[in-house]
Design an enzyme around this catalytic site. Structure first.
Site, PDB file in Angstrom:
ATOM      1  CG  HIS A 149      -1.849   1.209   1.219  1.00  0.00           C
ATOM      2  ND1 HIS A 149      -3.116   1.146   0.678  1.00  0.00           N
ATOM      3  CD2 HIS A 149      -1.687   2.481   1.670  1.00  0.00           C
ATOM      4  CE1 HIS A 149      -3.698   2.327   0.798  1.00  0.00           C
ATOM      5  NE2 HIS A 149      -2.849   3.156   1.393  1.00  0.00           N
ATOM      6  CB  CYS A 150       2.001   3.413  -2.600  1.00  0.00           C
ATOM      7  SG  CYS A 150       3.117   4.795  -2.901  1.00  0.00           S
TER       8      CYS A 150
END
Length: 300
Positions: A149-150
């Site tokens: 998850h960025c």
């Protein structure tokens, strides 16, 4: 998790601020006036080249960025079931998932079970989990071939936007390197020639921040690109790095050429554009994130 989601939106504002500062420093302050003033032919040609390269890389960077942000990384179809559990890939009623098997989301199976495509289920989503799928606690959903998850894009990076993420890294790196190089002369003048320093305190602050931030991002992105290039060439996600170390040979490693084709597609002309041709979308199951070709000689 809620805090990370809020942080992600702050990151969007930070990205916009960095782009705006870099644009002002390169175009408005440093190189735009050289082009408008004319004069020496070499200087005008250099300014035109710098500004053209800057805008081209900026367009590609923003294109890839918005594709990562707004592309669904890959959601598991509703009531998805493993083919081995029934006649089809989908079940008519997800409530048939037993509670004792559903705890797999909390206690993930061993690597050998996962590589053997043993049925997996997510108790949070109440749905089956395809191979290489993981539950993101921030997005609160299962993501196909999840990499991570960025917070910079407020989205997960998965099967359907991993190519866009890699291209975003590449074009951002090239843009920050260009910005650093073209701002370097102005940065040197700032410290060595007081008579040519900008008179505005705002110009001084923006020039200094733009140079330092672009240099810092260029160095950090270089390491990040090297890491993800190695992962893509071996057909491994960031989550699977530890799992791969426990195997003698990685099941999904088909050789670096085929591994890159599973990410970028078979049409080499589109490798550096955030898009796929119709044939690749139809013929490469990895892009859809539900099925993955494996090596027949893989040893667990």
């Amino acid at each position: 998790c809620a805090g990370l989601r809020v942080l992600g939106y702050l990151m969007l504002a930070l990205v916009a601020a960095i782009v705006a500062a870099s644009y002002y420093a390169v175009v408005v302050y440093a190189w735009g006036p050289l082009l408008l003033r004319g004069g020496n032919g070499g200087t005008v040609a250099a300014a035109a080249f710098v500004l053209a390269a800057f805008h081209l890389l900026l367009i590609m960077m923003l294109w890839c960025y918005f594709m990562v942000v707004f592309t669904n990384p890959g959601a598991v179809p509703e009531n998805w079931r493993h083919a081995a559990e029934g006649d089809g890939m989908y079940a008519n009623n997800s409530s048939t998932i037993s509670n004792n098997v559903a705890t797999d989301c909390v206690n993930p199976p061993s690597t050998s079970e996962e590589q053997g495509h043993a049925p997996r289920y997510c108790s949070r989503c109440q749905n089956g989990k395809p191979p290489r799928c993981h539950h993101c606690s921030i997005c609160d959903r299962c993501v196909l071939k999840m990499d991570h998850h960025c917070v910079w894009v407020v989205n997960c990076v998965g099967a359907r936007n991993y190519k866009y993420f890699l291209l975003f890294l590449v074009y951002t790196f090239l843009e920050t390197v260009l910005d650093t190089l073209v701002l370097l002369p102005s940065f040197i003048i700032f410290f060595h020639d007081g008579s040519r320093r900008p008179s505005s305190a705002g110009d001084i602050a923006i020039l200094f921040l733009a140079f330092v931030l672009n240099l810092a991002f260029a160095l950090s992105l270089l390491c990040f690109i090297c890491m993800h290039t190695s992962l893509a060439a071996s057909n491994t996600t960031s989550i699977e790095v530890y799992e791969r170390k426990k195997t003698c040979s990685w099941e999904y490693d088909l050789g670096w050429r085929k591994n890159l084709e599973q990410v970028f597609g078979t049409n080499k002309l589109l490798w550096f554009l955030p898009m796929y041709c119709t044939e690749d979308l139809q013929n490469i199951p990895t892009i859809q994130g539900l099925e993955f070709p494996t090596r027949s000689d893989a040893v667990l």
